[in-house]
Design a protein around this motif. Sequence first.
Motif, PDB file in Angstrom:
ATOM      1  N   PHE A 190       9.490   3.835   7.126  1.00 49.35           N
ATOM      2  CA  PHE A 190       8.144   3.266   7.093  1.00 49.35           C
ATOM      3  C   PHE A 190       8.147   1.855   7.662  1.00 49.35           C
ATOM      4  O   PHE A 190       7.307   1.511   8.502  1.00 49.35           O
ATOM      5  CB  PHE A 190       7.599   3.248   5.662  1.00 49.35           C
ATOM      6  N   GLU A 191       9.067   1.025   7.210  1.00 53.82           N
ATOM      7  CA  GLU A 191       9.135  -0.354   7.688  1.00 53.82           C
ATOM      8  C   GLU A 191       9.549  -0.416   9.159  1.00 53.82           C
ATOM      9  O   GLU A 191       9.107  -1.302   9.897  1.00 53.82           O
ATOM     10  CB  GLU A 191      10.095  -1.163   6.814  1.00 53.82           C
ATOM     11  N   PHE A 192      10.394   0.521   9.588  1.00 53.52           N
ATOM     12  CA  PHE A 192      10.791   0.578  10.997  1.00 53.52           C
ATOM     13  C   PHE A 192       9.562   0.783  11.873  1.00 53.52           C
ATOM     14  O   PHE A 192       9.338   0.062  12.864  1.00 53.52           O
ATOM     15  CB  PHE A 192      11.787   1.717  11.208  1.00 53.52           C
ATOM     16  N   PHE A 230       1.934   8.064   7.539  1.00 54.96           N
ATOM     17  CA  PHE A 230       3.351   8.130   7.211  1.00 54.96           C
ATOM     18  C   PHE A 230       3.546   8.494   5.746  1.00 54.96           C
ATOM     19  O   PHE A 230       4.447   9.270   5.407  1.00 54.96           O
ATOM     20  CB  PHE A 230       4.047   6.801   7.512  1.00 54.96           C
ATOM     21  N   THR A 231       2.699   7.949   4.870  1.00 56.70           N
ATOM     22  CA  THR A 231       2.834   8.257   3.449  1.00 56.70           C
ATOM     23  C   THR A 231       2.596   9.737   3.191  1.00 56.70           C
ATOM     24  O   THR A 231       3.342  10.370   2.427  1.00 56.70           O
ATOM     25  CB  THR A 231       1.863   7.408   2.620  1.00 56.70           C
ATOM     26  N   LEU A 246       7.444  -1.869  14.486  1.00 58.16           N
ATOM     27  CA  LEU A 246       7.094  -1.539  15.871  1.00 58.16           C
ATOM     28  C   LEU A 246       5.619  -1.822  16.132  1.00 58.16           C
ATOM     29  O   LEU A 246       5.250  -2.356  17.192  1.00 58.16           O
ATOM     30  CB  LEU A 246       7.406  -0.064  16.152  1.00 58.16           C
ATOM     31  N   VAL A 247       4.774  -1.470  15.155  1.00 55.76           N
ATOM     32  CA  VAL A 247       3.336  -1.714  15.306  1.00 55.76           C
ATOM     33  C   VAL A 247       3.057  -3.205  15.389  1.00 55.76           C
ATOM     34  O   VAL A 247       2.325  -3.676  16.281  1.00 55.76           O
ATOM     35  CB  VAL A 247       2.562  -1.087  14.120  1.00 55.76           C
ATOM     36  N   ALA A 280       0.830  -1.208   0.000  1.00 56.06           N
ATOM     37  CA  ALA A 280       0.000   0.000   0.000  1.00 56.06           C
ATOM     38  C   ALA A 280       0.863   1.256   0.000  1.00 56.06           C
ATOM     39  O   ALA A 280       0.596   2.212  -0.742  1.00 56.06           O
ATOM     40  CB  ALA A 280      -0.926  -0.011   1.217  1.00 56.06           C
ATOM     41  N   HIS A 281       1.884   1.251   0.835  1.00 55.73           N
ATOM     42  CA  HIS A 281       2.799   2.399   0.911  1.00 55.73           C
ATOM     43  C   HIS A 281       3.457   2.666  -0.437  1.00 55.73           C
ATOM     44  O   HIS A 281       3.508   3.815  -0.903  1.00 55.73           O
ATOM     45  CB  HIS A 281       3.856   2.117   1.980  1.00 55.73           C
TER      46      HIS A 281
END
Length: 219
Positions: free
Chosen positions: A201-203, A152-153, A207-208, A90-91
Amino acid sequence: MDATGEVREPLNRTRVLRAAVSLADDAGIESLSMRKLGHILGVEAMSLYRHVANKDDILDGMVGLVMTEIELPAASEPWGQALRGSAISAHEALLRHPWACSLMMMVPIGRAARATRTRYMDALLASLRQAGFTPDLTYRAYHVLDSHVLGFTLWEIGHQFASEGDVNVAANFVEELRTDQYPDLALHIEQHGQPGHDDEFEFGLDLVIDGLTRMLEGQ
């Protein structure tokens, strides 16, 4: 067949929407107009109305097309891996079409975008429920994941430097910060764009997912 002797694909709704997406990608969503779209397709603007109702219908269809580029969570993978892959997809899709993120958040959303968005939402919710999350945690987890992707995007698109001039402005800003004794913020700004800092973004996504994993295990 056109004036050059080439066989042209018949005009249809999909062709109109794809041309609109390409125009918005190249020149920004503000460049989209029926006249420009007709020119690109080699037809009069009025011909477009045989396939789309109006500009809002085009915008809705464009969002629907972008949503089809997003991979749904793979049922064959562990839930965390499946949701991670879908979120990254999606990002990446929204970065390819930077105008789409804001449109996706507009209310009301039309039929075309609603159909693909609903399919995406239901797939994420199903993945969470099948993993064993309670209905309440599923509700909360979905919103956390969705807000990370969209939020974030939007942040990333807003902070991208579009030209060399922007980089110079940033460099001057860093110098001003140092002069004013803000060394930590100056260092942070310098780190933007440096190798090893392109996975934010992946970081955050990890975490989520790590946090959700702990909550799932603690139910």
